[in-house]
Design a protein around this motif. Structure first.
Motif, PDB file in Angstrom:
ATOM      1  N   UNK A 302       0.817  -1.208   0.000  1.00 19.83           N
ATOM      2  CA  UNK A 302       0.000   0.000   0.000  1.00 19.83           C
ATOM      3  C   UNK A 302       0.855   1.265   0.000  1.00 19.83           C
ATOM      4  N   UNK A 303       2.093   1.169   0.442  1.00 20.49           N
ATOM      5  CA  UNK A 303       2.943   2.356   0.446  1.00 20.49           C
ATOM      6  C   UNK A 303       3.206   2.877  -0.967  1.00 20.49           C
ATOM      7  N   UNK A 304       3.133   1.988  -1.935  1.00 19.67           N
ATOM      8  CA  UNK A 304       3.289   2.421  -3.325  1.00 19.67           C
ATOM      9  C   UNK A 304       2.093   3.236  -3.795  1.00 19.67           C
ATOM     10  N   UNK A 305       0.956   3.086  -3.107  1.00 18.61           N
ATOM     11  CA  UNK A 305      -0.265   3.779  -3.501  1.00 18.61           C
ATOM     12  C   UNK A 305      -0.542   5.005  -2.635  1.00 18.61           C
ATOM     13  N   UNK A 306       0.386   5.351  -1.771  1.00 26.32           N
ATOM     14  CA  UNK A 306       0.195   6.506  -0.901  1.00 26.32           C
ATOM     15  C   UNK A 306       1.088   7.649  -1.356  1.00 26.32           C
ATOM     16  N   UNK A 307       0.539   8.844  -1.286  1.00 29.59           N
ATOM     17  CA  UNK A 307       1.348  10.022  -1.605  1.00 29.59           C
ATOM     18  C   UNK A 307       2.415  10.225  -0.532  1.00 29.59           C
ATOM     19  N   UNK A 308       3.563  10.778  -0.916  1.00 28.59           N
ATOM     20  CA  UNK A 308       3.926  11.314  -2.238  1.00 28.59           C
ATOM     21  C   UNK A 308       4.499  10.271  -3.202  1.00 28.59           C
ATOM     22  N   UNK A 309       4.673   9.040  -2.744  1.00 30.80           N
ATOM     23  CA  UNK A 309       5.250   8.008  -3.612  1.00 30.80           C
ATOM     24  C   UNK A 309       4.369   7.779  -4.833  1.00 30.80           C
ATOM     25  N   UNK A 310       3.050   7.776  -4.624  1.00 29.27           N
ATOM     26  CA  UNK A 310       2.148   7.524  -5.740  1.00 29.27           C
ATOM     27  C   UNK A 310       2.240   8.639  -6.777  1.00 29.27           C
ATOM     28  N   UNK A 311       2.198   9.888  -6.322  1.00 31.82           N
ATOM     29  CA  UNK A 311       2.209  11.011  -7.256  1.00 31.82           C
ATOM     30  C   UNK A 311       3.502  11.152  -8.034  1.00 31.82           C
ATOM     31  N   UNK A 312       4.614  10.769  -7.426  1.00 28.55           N
ATOM     32  CA  UNK A 312       5.908  10.991  -8.062  1.00 28.55           C
ATOM     33  C   UNK A 312       6.437   9.777  -8.821  1.00 28.55           C
ATOM     34  N   UNK A 313       6.003   8.594  -8.447  1.00 33.76           N
ATOM     35  CA  UNK A 313       6.570   7.390  -9.073  1.00 33.76           C
ATOM     36  C   UNK A 313       5.500   6.416  -9.576  1.00 33.76           C
ATOM     37  N   UNK A 314       4.629   5.971  -8.689  1.00 35.79           N
ATOM     38  CA  UNK A 314       3.688   4.908  -9.054  1.00 35.79           C
ATOM     39  C   UNK A 314       2.753   5.329 -10.175  1.00 35.79           C
ATOM     40  N   UNK A 317       4.328   5.139 -13.561  1.00 31.87           N
ATOM     41  CA  UNK A 317       4.488   3.748 -14.017  1.00 31.87           C
ATOM     42  C   UNK A 317       3.152   3.187 -14.504  1.00 31.87           C
ATOM     43  N   UNK A 318       2.081   3.514 -13.813  1.00 31.12           N
ATOM     44  CA  UNK A 318       0.768   3.041 -14.233  1.00 31.12           C
ATOM     45  C   UNK A 318       0.357   3.646 -15.570  1.00 31.12           C
ATOM     46  N   UNK A 319       0.583   4.933 -15.734  1.00 28.03           N
ATOM     47  CA  UNK A 319       0.237   5.582 -16.998  1.00 28.03           C
ATOM     48  C   UNK A 319       1.086   5.055 -18.143  1.00 28.03           C
ATOM     49  N   UNK A 320       2.349   4.755 -17.860  1.00 28.64           N
ATOM     50  CA  UNK A 320       3.207   4.172 -18.886  1.00 28.64           C
ATOM     51  C   UNK A 320       2.717   2.788 -19.293  1.00 28.64           C
ATOM     52  N   UNK A 321       2.301   2.004 -18.302  1.00 33.85           N
ATOM     53  CA  UNK A 321       1.764   0.674 -18.607  1.00 33.85           C
ATOM     54  C   UNK A 321       0.468   0.778 -19.404  1.00 33.85           C
ATOM     55  N   UNK A 322      -0.367   1.785 -19.070  1.00 29.38           N
ATOM     56  CA  UNK A 322      -1.613   1.970 -19.800  1.00 29.38           C
ATOM     57  C   UNK A 322      -1.354   2.302 -21.264  1.00 29.38           C
ATOM     58  N   UNK A 323      -0.378   3.162 -21.532  1.00 27.39           N
ATOM     59  CA  UNK A 323      -0.055   3.515 -22.908  1.00 27.39           C
ATOM     60  C   UNK A 323       0.506   2.322 -23.672  1.00 27.39           C
ATOM     61  N   UNK A 324       1.255   1.480 -22.977  1.00 25.47           N
ATOM     62  CA  UNK A 324       1.829   0.305 -23.626  1.00 25.47           C
ATOM     63  C   UNK A 324       0.758  -0.696 -24.019  1.00 25.47           C
ATOM     64  N   UNK A 325      -0.275  -0.825 -23.169  1.00 21.03           N
ATOM     65  CA  UNK A 325      -1.290  -1.851 -23.384  1.00 21.03           C
ATOM     66  C   UNK A 325      -2.535  -1.340 -24.102  1.00 21.03           C
ATOM     67  N   UNK A 326      -2.633  -0.045 -24.354  1.00 21.85           N
ATOM     68  CA  UNK A 326      -3.875   0.497 -24.910  1.00 21.85           C
ATOM     69  C   UNK A 326      -4.187  -0.020 -26.308  1.00 21.85           C
TER      70      UNK A 326
END
Length: 355
Positions: A302-314, A317-326
């Protein structure tokens, strides 16, 4: 009230079916209703409270006429903790809407402080045993899968089945299954809770059992018991410390994130160290307690989904994965929906609190 209890106990199978149906129907709600904030959370909380109360009534069904009843003075801390979990998201939503993003942390801090007090009291009353599911499941120190233990078949609704009427809440309800059930193959949480409660009620000896004290724990188990107790206290206090730091420094600050993670790591290390290298076996964990340690380790994700880690890193990575799989048929569609739900769920503290 007694008439209602008798009705619930006689129709527990029927209630289980109705609660499961209600959970399934939440997936059919139109998007315009899911976009509302307070109303869907209020309905979810009411459904959760009803399910929790009905489950408690079924769990406390007398199954042995000669069994010694529980002492009336025993406060149902586990039930209260479950009820608080049912309403905490509603409290957050109402506080945010009426008092703003900054002031909502005051209400969240009060909620977490109440849970800390309840868990500390439960820890003391249980003889300083490990809290299971944050204290929502009674820890009687016995293995529910032990062949020598009586088995029960009480059909209750899982707490997570209530879900949330918001899309993010429903997604997190499904994701919570992974954390709540650390073993790949295990009975649902409500089965463990029912079995533990029934054994605690039915198998009480005729004479009163002397409850272990803090001094006796430290005297008998020494460093082993001290490390395990320190791990439990840190596990209980961590959410409140985290919220108080967010309240002071803001959710975008790294300080609350790092201190919360440090408390979790030290607490779990203390619990793990208490089990290593002690051949005298002063401290033995039951299977539910071992599963609880695994669950706490899994919840570090869950720490990966909590700010500020989520806003700056996670999030990147999620948006990059979305673009790859779209561009991948079907997979791209479901990946985009999953990422959308994760991003939306991250906006709620109670969805990602792990408390």
């Amino acid at each position: 009230m007694e008439a209602y209890k008798r009705w619930v106990r006689r129709n527990k199978e029927y209630l289980h079916s109705i609660e499961s149906l209600a959970n399934g129907l939440t997936w059919l709600l139109p998007e315009r209703f899911a976009e509302s904030e307070i109303i869907p959370e209020a309905v979810t909380s009411i459904l959760g409270i009803l399910t929790t109360v009905n489950g408690h009534i079924i769990e406390t069904t007398p199954s042995n006429a000669h069994a010694k009843p529980q002492e009336c003075s025993s406060f149902p801390y586990s039930l209260c903790l479950t009820l608080m979990k049912d309403v905490e998201t509603l409290v957050e939503v109402i506080a945010e809407q009426f008092y703003g993003d900054d002031n909502k942390w005051n209400f969240i801090a009060v909620t977490e402080a109440t849970k800390v007090l309840a868990r500390l009291a439960l820890l003391r009353n249980s003889g300083y045993k490990m809290l299971l599911q944050g204290g929502e499941t009674i820890n009687d120190g016995k293995d529910p899968n032990d062949a020598n233990q009586p088995q029960t078949h009480i059909q209750l609704s899982q707490k997570w089945q209530n879900g949330n009427f918001t899309l993010e809440g429903r997604a997190l309800s499904a994701l919570s299954m992974f954390g709540e059930n650390a073993r790949m193959v295990s009975n649902p949480t409500w089965v463990h809770s029912a079995e533990h409660h029934q054994r605690a009620t039915v198998e009480l000896p005729e004479t009163d059992i002397k409850r272990p004290t803090l001094l006796s724990i430290l005297t008998e188990k020494g460093l082993t018991g001290g490390l395990m107790l320190m791990g439990e206290v840190m596990f209980i206090a961590r959410p409140l410390v985290y919220v108080l730091l967010i309240r002071k420094y803001g959710p975008r600050s790294w300080l609350p994130w790092f201190i919360s993670l440090t408390i979790d790591l030290i607490g779990m290390s203390s619990s793990t160290m208490s089990l290593i290298g002690h051949k005298d076996r002063k401290l033995r964990l039951s299977d539910p307690e071992k599963d609880e340690l695994r669950r706490r380790k899994l919840w570090l994700a869950f720490y990966l989904m909590r700010d500020p880690c989520f806003g700056k890193y996670t999030r990147q990575r999620l948006e990059s994965a979305e673009k790859t799989l779209e561009h991948v048929p079907v997979v791209g569609f479901f990946a985009a929906k999953l990422i959308e739900l994760l991003v939306g769920a991250q906006t709620r503290y109670t969805y990602m609190s792990g408390s």
